[in-house]
Design a protein around this motif. Structure first.
Motif, PDB file in Angstrom:
ATOM      1  N   SER A 164       0.846  -1.194   0.000  1.00 17.97           N
ATOM      2  CA  SER A 164       0.000   0.000   0.000  1.00 17.97           C
ATOM      3  C   SER A 164       0.879   1.241   0.000  1.00 17.97           C
ATOM      4  O   SER A 164       2.071   1.189   0.342  1.00 17.97           O
ATOM      5  CB  SER A 164      -0.894   0.008   1.240  1.00 17.97           C
ATOM      6  N   LEU A 165       0.292   2.396  -0.353  1.00 20.63           N
ATOM      7  CA  LEU A 165       1.061   3.632  -0.352  1.00 20.63           C
ATOM      8  C   LEU A 165       1.608   3.970   1.034  1.00 20.63           C
ATOM      9  O   LEU A 165       2.793   4.322   1.145  1.00 20.63           O
ATOM     10  CB  LEU A 165       0.220   4.784  -0.913  1.00 20.63           C
ATOM     11  N   PRO A 166       0.829   3.892   2.114  1.00 18.98           N
ATOM     12  CA  PRO A 166       1.426   4.142   3.434  1.00 18.98           C
ATOM     13  C   PRO A 166       2.592   3.208   3.748  1.00 18.98           C
ATOM     14  O   PRO A 166       3.590   3.632   4.348  1.00 18.98           O
ATOM     15  CB  PRO A 166       0.255   3.924   4.397  1.00 18.98           C
ATOM     16  N   GLU A 167       2.494   1.944   3.329  1.00 18.97           N
ATOM     17  CA  GLU A 167       3.602   1.006   3.557  1.00 18.97           C
ATOM     18  C   GLU A 167       4.845   1.420   2.787  1.00 18.97           C
ATOM     19  O   GLU A 167       5.973   1.322   3.297  1.00 18.97           O
ATOM     20  CB  GLU A 167       3.174  -0.405   3.144  1.00 18.97           C
ATOM     21  N   VAL A 168       4.659   1.900   1.560  1.00 17.96           N
ATOM     22  CA  VAL A 168       5.800   2.331   0.750  1.00 17.96           C
ATOM     23  C   VAL A 168       6.457   3.567   1.353  1.00 17.96           C
ATOM     24  O   VAL A 168       7.694   3.649   1.457  1.00 17.96           O
ATOM     25  CB  VAL A 168       5.353   2.603  -0.702  1.00 17.96           C
ATOM     26  N   ILE A 169       5.647   4.540   1.760  1.00 15.44           N
ATOM     27  CA  ILE A 169       6.200   5.758   2.354  1.00 15.44           C
ATOM     28  C   ILE A 169       6.994   5.416   3.613  1.00 15.44           C
ATOM     29  O   ILE A 169       8.108   5.915   3.827  1.00 15.44           O
ATOM     30  CB  ILE A 169       5.087   6.770   2.657  1.00 15.44           C
ATOM     31  N   SER A 170       6.449   4.557   4.449  1.00 15.26           N
ATOM     32  CA  SER A 170       7.160   4.151   5.657  1.00 15.26           C
ATOM     33  C   SER A 170       8.441   3.396   5.327  1.00 15.26           C
ATOM     34  O   SER A 170       9.470   3.573   5.987  1.00 15.26           O
ATOM     35  CB  SER A 170       6.247   3.281   6.532  1.00 15.26           C
ATOM     36  N   ALA A 171       8.386   2.549   4.309  1.00 13.32           N
ATOM     37  CA  ALA A 171       9.567   1.760   3.939  1.00 13.32           C
ATOM     38  C   ALA A 171      10.705   2.638   3.463  1.00 13.32           C
ATOM     39  O   ALA A 171      11.880   2.295   3.645  1.00 13.32           O
ATOM     40  CB  ALA A 171       9.187   0.752   2.854  1.00 13.32           C
ATOM     41  N   TYR A 172      10.384   3.795   2.862  1.00 12.82           N
ATOM     42  CA  TYR A 172      11.427   4.691   2.355  1.00 12.82           C
ATOM     43  C   TYR A 172      11.808   5.773   3.365  1.00 12.82           C
ATOM     44  O   TYR A 172      12.643   6.626   3.079  1.00 12.82           O
ATOM     45  CB  TYR A 172      11.005   5.336   1.031  1.00 12.82           C
ATOM     46  N   THR A 173      11.202   5.733   4.550  1.00 11.76           N
ATOM     47  CA  THR A 173      11.556   6.682   5.602  1.00 11.76           C
ATOM     48  C   THR A 173      11.920   5.922   6.875  1.00 11.76           C
ATOM     49  O   THR A 173      13.090   5.688   7.148  1.00 11.76           O
ATOM     50  CB  THR A 173      10.399   7.678   5.846  1.00 11.76           C
ATOM     51  N   VAL A 174      10.923   5.497   7.621  1.00 16.24           N
ATOM     52  CA  VAL A 174      11.158   4.824   8.905  1.00 16.24           C
ATOM     53  C   VAL A 174      11.885   3.495   8.722  1.00 16.24           C
ATOM     54  O   VAL A 174      12.880   3.212   9.407  1.00 16.24           O
ATOM     55  CB  VAL A 174       9.828   4.613   9.646  1.00 16.24           C
ATOM     56  N   GLY A 175      11.403   2.660   7.802  1.00 13.22           N
ATOM     57  CA  GLY A 175      12.030   1.356   7.600  1.00 13.22           C
ATOM     58  C   GLY A 175      13.469   1.478   7.152  1.00 13.22           C
ATOM     59  O   GLY A 175      14.361   0.785   7.662  1.00 13.22           O
ATOM     60  N   ALA A 176      13.716   2.362   6.193  1.00 11.28           N
ATOM     61  CA  ALA A 176      15.080   2.538   5.684  1.00 11.28           C
ATOM     62  C   ALA A 176      15.987   3.151   6.740  1.00 11.28           C
ATOM     63  O   ALA A 176      17.186   2.837   6.790  1.00 11.28           O
ATOM     64  CB  ALA A 176      15.049   3.400   4.435  1.00 11.28           C
ATOM     65  N   ALA A 177      15.445   4.030   7.592  1.00  5.85           N
ATOM     66  CA  ALA A 177      16.250   4.573   8.685  1.00  5.85           C
ATOM     67  C   ALA A 177      16.705   3.461   9.625  1.00  5.85           C
ATOM     68  O   ALA A 177      17.864   3.426  10.067  1.00  5.85           O
ATOM     69  CB  ALA A 177      15.449   5.630   9.448  1.00  5.85           C
ATOM     70  N   HIS A 178      15.803   2.520   9.934  1.00  8.28           N
ATOM     71  CA  HIS A 178      16.192   1.372  10.760  1.00  8.28           C
ATOM     72  C   HIS A 178      17.269   0.536  10.073  1.00  8.28           C
ATOM     73  O   HIS A 178      18.176   0.014  10.737  1.00  8.28           O
ATOM     74  CB  HIS A 178      14.972   0.495  11.048  1.00  8.28           C
ATOM     75  N   ALA A 179      17.177   0.389   8.759  1.00 12.75           N
ATOM     76  CA  ALA A 179      18.157  -0.410   8.025  1.00 12.75           C
ATOM     77  C   ALA A 179      19.558   0.169   8.119  1.00 12.75           C
ATOM     78  O   ALA A 179      20.546  -0.546   7.932  1.00 12.75           O
ATOM     79  CB  ALA A 179      17.741  -0.540   6.561  1.00 12.75           C
TER      80      ALA A 179
END
Length: 445
Positions: free
Chosen positions: A378-393
């Motif tokens: 979903s769009l919210p999942e993508v936005i999070s993956a490129y911000t919060v998720g990627a920051a964790h990575a």
């Protein structure tokens, strides 16, 4: 270039003008507090951050209409509805007011997997792939990584640095404010250090350096195991002493590095203080993700061939699953099981995997679009993956990924609705990018 953000009309009309970039930067540096007003929609990502980037819904985006953002010396002080700006900020004689002109504001994007330091290209191999040659077949004939190795070894540090700067600027133009960059195309100590040094002193984005000497076996060594011993005994200690990298990566795959030998190598890296990440299970179920889980890797990346049992283990761990759909597009292979990972509770990140062979693109909007089209995110999942998720990575979650008070003032002004993110394969709607509270890109100049 000029930055067209204007001082609020509540200030003297003579101040409401565009500033040349150098003047604007100096102006903002000389000023303490800034209040960005007239934000159409603000995405703080606070909810996603509190959930550690797991099972993201629209409610986790922290959507606020008619909002404002207050920042000082590169850090977020406050965000919320404009009508609720605390009086102490509004009364400050030193506060400078900026006008977002109704645009959307979101955290700076985090690009957590790239190979952006290299010389040459592999355009000729692209046609060979389209005719049916496999990745392993091309590598066996001296192509692939070893082809880029030859060009990178012969390139000067100045050439590598200048190309890296241009590639960082291209990411910045798309709203990226934190970038991971790997070595791995030198495959000898001098060339690997040259690649890592090419990333020193780059401005306009935070750069995380990853040592990927274990990318392929160079011709100077007879076996992969012999090469890993050399890296562990000779190269890693030198990198640690000179502080040339933060992380160590390895490509675990059939025909490249086996998980058993990789285990010894990665344990040595951890003992020297490096975080570890793994190129895992891209072309086959080769044991990379299982090893990453055993060694508490920060992330495992690609994850195409993982099975349901590994999905469950990832979901129950603190490891980030980094998915790279642009590489899957170029290689015409399967896409990772994103839905199983997300629904199981795993934290997911997205990245370009920008490199000259298997993902020669820096288009972050394309990556998000592919995630929506091919991986059913979903769009919210993508936005999070490129911000919060990627920051964790990148272990930057305490600094970037959301616009919470205390985090860095890295943010993007998007000249459109937030629903238009990752809809077109274009970043044309990125208007202005702020890194550590200063403008580093503006589309109008």
């Amino acid at each position: 270039f000029s930055v067209p953000l204007q001082l609020s009309k509540t200030k003297r009309t003579s101040e409401a003008r565009s500033f040349p970039f150098d003047s604007m930067t100096k102006f903002l540096c000389d000023t303490n507090m800034k209040i960005l007003k007239n934000i159409g929609t603000l995405l703080t990502m606070d909810g996603a951050a509190k959930k550690d980037g797991r099972r993201i819904k629209e409610a986790d985006l922290g959507l606020q209409e008619k909002a404002a953002l207050v920042f000082d010396r590169g850090s977020i002080l406050w965000s919320g509805p404009q009508k609720k700006i605390p009086r102490e900020f509004l009364k400050s004689a030193k506060a400078k007011h900026l006008d977002a002109k109704g645009m959307t504001v979101l955290p700076g994007l985090v690009e957590c997997h790239t190979h952006l330091v290299y010389a040459g290209n592999r355009a000729d191999e692209f046609e060979v792939k389209l005719q049916g040659a496999t990745y392993q077949e091309i590598a066996a004939k001296g192509g692939g990584i070893l082809s880029t190795m030859k060009h990178t070894r012969s390139a000067s540090l100045a050439k590598l640095k200048s190309s890296a700067v241009l590639r960082i600027k291209e990411f910045s133009r798309q709203g990226v404010t934190s970038v991971e960059a790997k070595s791995g195309y030198g495959l000898d100590i001098a060339s690997e250090i040259k690649q890592l040094k090419a990333l020193e002193g780059i401005r306009g984005a935070h750069v995380v350096r990853t040592f990927l000497g274990a990318h392929a076996k160079p011709p100077e060594f007879s076996t992969h195991e012999e090469y890993l011993i050399y890296l562990a005994d000779k190269v890693l200690p030198r990198l640690a002493k000179q502080k040339l990298a933060d992380r160590v990566d390895i490509f675990i795959e059939k025909g490249f590095f086996e998980s058993s030998a990789a285990s010894v190598y990665l344990k040595k890296a951890k003992a020297l203080g490096f975080d570890i990440v793994i190129h895992a299970d891209q072309l086959s179920l080769s044991g990379g993700t299982s090893l990453g889980l055993e060694l508490n890797a920060v992330s495992c990346d690609h994850l195409i061939k993982i099975d349901d049992s590994i999905v469950r283990r990832i979901a129950g761990s603190d490891m980030t699953a980094v998915l790279l759909p642009a590489a899957d597009l170029y290689m015409r292979c399967d896409y990772p099981p994103a839905r199983k990972l997300i629904e199981g509770g795993a934290r997911v990140a997205l990245a370009t995997d920008f490199n000259p062979g298997t993902s020669p693109t820096q288009n972050v909007q394309l990556v998000g679009l592919l995630a929506r089209l091919e991986m059913k995110m979903s769009l919210p999942e993508v936005i999070s993956a490129y911000t919060v998720g990627a920051a964790h990575a990148l272990k930057l979650e305490n600094h970037v990924g959301s616009l919470s008070p205390g985090k860095k003032a890295d943010f993007v002004l998007w000249d459109g609705e937030w629903s238009e993110l990752f809809y077109e394969a274009s970043s044309a709607k990125v208007d202005t990018v702020f890194y550590e509270g200063l403008p580093v890109y503006n589309a109008k100049q």
